[in-house]
Design an enzyme around this catalytic site. Structure first.
Site, PDB file in Angstrom:
ATOM      1  N   GLY A  14      -1.556   3.133  18.115  1.00 63.41           N
ATOM      2  CA  GLY A  14      -0.838   2.930  15.905  1.00 63.41           C
ATOM      3  C   GLY A  14      -0.876   1.649  15.463  1.00 63.41           C
ATOM      4  O   GLY A  14      -0.909   1.925  14.165  1.00 63.41           O
ATOM      5  N   HIS A 107     -12.759  -4.569  18.003  1.00 61.76           N
ATOM      6  CA  HIS A 107     -12.383  -5.042  19.136  1.00 61.76           C
ATOM      7  C   HIS A 107     -11.672  -5.532  20.234  1.00 61.76           C
ATOM      8  O   HIS A 107     -11.880  -7.204  19.451  1.00 61.76           O
ATOM      9  CB  HIS A 107     -14.116  -4.873  19.414  1.00 61.76           C
ATOM     10  CG  HIS A 107     -14.491  -5.305  20.861  1.00 61.76           C
ATOM     11  ND1 HIS A 107     -13.908  -4.002  21.998  1.00 61.76           N
ATOM     12  CD2 HIS A 107     -14.231  -5.679  22.089  1.00 61.76           C
ATOM     13  CE1 HIS A 107     -14.349  -4.693  23.327  1.00 61.76           C
ATOM     14  NE2 HIS A 107     -14.525  -5.688  23.299  1.00 61.76           N
ATOM     15  N   GLU A 140     -25.189   2.997  17.955  1.00 61.55           N
ATOM     16  CA  GLU A 140     -25.704   4.082  18.809  1.00 61.55           C
ATOM     17  C   GLU A 140     -25.366   2.780  20.404  1.00 61.55           C
ATOM     18  O   GLU A 140     -24.825   3.189  21.548  1.00 61.55           O
ATOM     19  CB  GLU A 140     -26.865   4.070  19.093  1.00 61.55           C
ATOM     20  CG  GLU A 140     -27.044   5.517  18.234  1.00 61.55           C
ATOM     21  CD  GLU A 140     -27.694   5.032  16.960  1.00 61.55           C
ATOM     22  OE1 GLU A 140     -27.580   4.113  16.610  1.00 61.55           O
ATOM     23  OE2 GLU A 140     -27.759   5.960  16.302  1.00 61.55           O
ATOM     24  N   GLU A 172      -5.297  -8.992  15.244  1.00 61.53           N
ATOM     25  CA  GLU A 172      -6.077  -7.865  14.292  1.00 61.53           C
ATOM     26  C   GLU A 172      -5.106  -6.998  12.825  1.00 61.53           C
ATOM     27  O   GLU A 172      -6.242  -6.584  12.477  1.00 61.53           O
ATOM     28  CB  GLU A 172      -6.070  -6.370  15.299  1.00 61.53           C
ATOM     29  CG  GLU A 172      -7.039  -6.992  16.761  1.00 61.53           C
ATOM     30  CD  GLU A 172      -6.846  -5.632  17.222  1.00 61.53           C
ATOM     31  OE1 GLU A 172      -7.687  -5.607  18.327  1.00 61.53           O
ATOM     32  OE2 GLU A 172      -5.669  -5.031  17.222  1.00 61.53           O
TER      33      GLU A 172
HETATM   34  C1  GAR Z   1      -6.335  -2.409  19.665  1.00 61.40           C
HETATM   35  O1  GAR Z   1      -5.639  -3.504  20.091  1.00 61.40           O
HETATM   36  C2  GAR Z   1      -7.786  -2.370  19.975  1.00 61.40           C
HETATM   37  O2  GAR Z   1      -8.193  -3.477  19.190  1.00 61.40           O
HETATM   38  C3  GAR Z   1      -8.128  -1.924  20.338  1.00 61.40           C
HETATM   39  O3  GAR Z   1      -7.189  -1.205  21.231  1.00 61.40           O
HETATM   40  C4  GAR Z   1      -5.449  -1.786  20.345  1.00 61.40           C
HETATM   41  C5  GAR Z   1      -5.188  -0.633  20.024  1.00 61.40           C
HETATM   42  O4  GAR Z   1      -3.524  -0.825  19.378  1.00 61.40           O
HETATM   43  N1  GAR Z   1      -9.443  -1.460  20.581  1.00 61.40           N
HETATM   44  C6  GAR Z   1     -10.469  -1.510  21.715  1.00 61.40           C
HETATM   45  O5  GAR Z   1     -10.178  -2.059  23.177  1.00 61.40           O
HETATM   46  C7  GAR Z   1     -11.535  -0.450  21.661  1.00 61.40           C
HETATM   47  N2  GAR Z   1     -12.094  -0.861  22.940  1.00 61.40           N
HETATM   48  P1  GAR Z   1      -3.400   0.320  18.349  1.00 61.40           P
HETATM   49  O6  GAR Z   1      -3.311   1.868  18.627  1.00 61.40           O
HETATM   50  O7  GAR Z   1      -1.853  -0.787  18.568  1.00 61.40           O
HETATM   51  O8  GAR Z   1      -4.076   0.303  16.875  1.00 61.40           O
END
Ligand code: GAR
Length: 188
Positions: A14, A107, A140, A172
């Site tokens: 999170g 992502h 989708e 991110e």
């Molecule tokens: C993030 O790095 C996000 O980009 C990735 O999961 C992590 C969640 O981190 N998402 C994916 O891989 C989706 N395919 P967080 O729970 O610390 O925000």
């Protein structure tokens, strides 16, 4: 400013949720987080929802009607944008149809490269020079919706998986708020 009601879907740490909560407390930021949806009862991110008194629901994706339960809650909190932030479940076509162009995802790669899971190890294995993160609309097809924002960095020769992950996630925290500002056409 009239803020839009947002819901954040999580499965784990999170840290993106935390960052979005922090940003959304700024009166100029266009969303307010009204609901957190989580599919993992052990996710650390749930504690953030509790800490900031944001209503949250924990869903059991093994139940047949779990998406209806989410939809019911999205209506209850008048959610107009859904932010997937490390949500590790595929969303059904029916669900996407209900919230078309209102679901966005972050992502950890420069899409269209490295869709799916285990991005950091695959990026290193492929000896990429650059990587980064992408915020995109959800459609989708897996990790294939229209790109809203991307941020990248160069991979140094001695980088390991953790270095790539840390760098990616730092970006991110910039890319996700930036994408939300862009969607609501507010320049950052
Ligand atoms: C993030 O790095 C996000 O980009 C990735 O999961 C992590 C969640 O981190 N998402 C994916 O891989 C989706 N395919 P967080 O729970 O610390 O925000």
């Amino acid at each position: 400013m009239v803020k839009k009601n947002a819901c954040v879907f999580i499965s784990g740490e999170g840290t993106n949720l935390k960052n979005l909560i922090r940003r959304s407390r700024d009166y100029c930021f266009p969303i307010t987080i009204k609901l957190v949806v989580c599919n993992n009862p052990k996710a650390k991110g749930i504690n953030l929802a509790k800490k900031y008194s944001i209503p949250h629901i924990i869903i059991d994706t093994k139940l047949r009607n779990f998406e209806n339960y989410i939809l019911k809650n999205l209506r209850k909190y008048r959610i107009s944008i859904i932010c997937l932030a490390g949500y590790m479940k595929i969303i059904s076509k029916n669900f996407i149809r209900n919230y078309r162009k209102k679901i966005i995802n972050i992502h950890p790669s420069l899409l269209p490269k490295f869709k799916g899971l285990n991005t950091f190890s695959r990026v290193l294995k492929k000896k990429e020079i650059k990587t980064g993160c992408t915020v995109h609309y959800v459609n989708e097809k897996l990790d294939a919706g229209r790109i809203i924002s991307q941020k990248s960095f160069y991979i140094l020769p001695d980088f390991n998986e953790k270095d790539v992950k840390d760098r990616t996630q730092k970006l991110e925290y910039l890319a996700y708020p930036e994408a939300i500002l862009k969607i609501f056409r507010i320049s950052s």
